[in-house]
Enzyme design. Sequence first.
Site, mmCIF file in Angstrom:
data_model
loop_
_atom_site.group_PDB
_atom_site.id
_atom_site.type_symbol
_atom_site.label_atom_id
_atom_site.label_comp_id
_atom_site.label_asym_id
_atom_site.label_seq_id
_atom_site.Cartn_x
_atom_site.Cartn_y
_atom_site.Cartn_z
ATOM 1 N N HIS A 116 0.813 -1.215 0.000
ATOM 2 C CA HIS A 116 0.000 0.000 0.000
ATOM 3 C C HIS A 116 0.850 1.272 0.000
ATOM 4 C CE1 HIS A 116 -3.372 2.579 0.370
ATOM 5 N NE2 HIS A 116 -4.163 1.768 1.046
ATOM 6 N N ASP A 151 -7.910 -5.925 -18.658
ATOM 7 C CA ASP A 151 -8.422 -6.733 -19.762
ATOM 8 C C ASP A 151 -7.232 -7.354 -20.481
ATOM 9 O OD1 ASP A 151 -9.570 -7.828 -22.005
ATOM 10 O OD2 ASP A 151 -10.535 -5.986 -22.689
#
Length: 451
Positions: A152, A397
């Site tokens: 993070h 994708d």
Amino acid sequence: MKVKIESSKIVKPLHDDGMAPGGAAADEWVPLSVLDKVTYGEHVALIYAFRPPNPPNAALELGLARALAVYREWAGRIGVGPDGRRSVCLNDAGARFVEATVDAPLAVWPFGAPSPEARRLHPRIDAVEELVQVQLTRFSCGSLAVGFAGHHQIADGQATGNFFAAWGLATRGLPVYPVPVCDRGTRFAPRDPPLVEFPHRETEYKAAPASADHHADNADENEDGFFAAAPGKVKVHRMHLSKEFVARLKARASSGLPPPRRGYTTFQSVVAHLWRTITAARGLGAGVTTKVRISVNGRTRMRPPVPRDYFGNVVLWAFPRSDAGQLVARPVGHAAELIHRAVAAVDDAYFRSFVDFASSGVVEAEGLVPTADSDQTVLCPNLELDAWLGINFFDLDFGSGAPIYFMPTYYPMEGSLFLLPSVLGDGSMEAYVSLFDNHLDEFKKICHKIA
């Protein structure tokens, strides 16, 4: 179902010249910004699933290597730089790449019911040096699960979403885009003279625990005296909020607003409803203060704005709070107004004040530690919200279209709340709610009632 690990290796960046990493820049140290250092110092894991046909693992590995060459900080290592500051070393050491299989179709995997099985779809996220870890899990039906774990302090949700889009493009043989803005070491400089206008010691930072055993001694009790052992085990529930339910909720929250006030946003309305419903399910009443920790993206709030493609953290938190009795007794619009005001207050002045405070040396001098504390196990009577709305996570994708599943890993910290757009793409949402089991039973009974 057994997840069989087939291989585990390191994937290093593949630069445009096709050569292995190297050069003088490989040893460059980039200091973490004050916004990087105040957030959670751990990996955050996400899980995708894609229907077949999917490209072979080798194509995804090559795409990852190409994306890492552009997002070099993901391929580096966190440590202490030559100047003594916590930094990321751009050494192209690489990311962990795991290949796995499941001898069963995806349809029988429990995606709809958050459970510990989710953790088997991504590498371990504790005590690892790689800043990115990826696991590709192939199912017998040809479906693919992609488990991603990223540190993070290197990237917030917006920056991670940008990386996903780039990885997908690189896998399809297209140019990596967006090109990240990587200037974390210099972007958030303090003002001269500094101007600290807000109480950051009680908000983003706190005094360090008195002893190393603090978390062990207090694992079952939070600051407000609520005990984990009393109500039972913590369970995670996925609540689906349909497009129609969200619309009705938004209309109800905004119904009492006088003109010319605009209605509350979808986010404000949904979070207000969940806050009230969870508070009621917990049985909290008058005299108990409850608050929600809400992440606020500063990219469009700071002046000048931080580029959308900035790679790093630009997040602070809003803390709307209320007496629990009043929160439940008053309509949902009351809670929405508390959220609206708290989030609006985290503006450019607030971000600049934080930068001045965190850069002043007082954090180190006083031994302060971030309030973003993943060691907490119980947040009751409070909540911690991670909202992934508006982040381009669905832009991942690999050539076969959008994911059919997207979820956080199993994270049973009582009081944690994840809010995600649905993969249906119809305006519906998914809320992942972690509560004690008896509180969760009550939550399920009332969560779809609009009061």
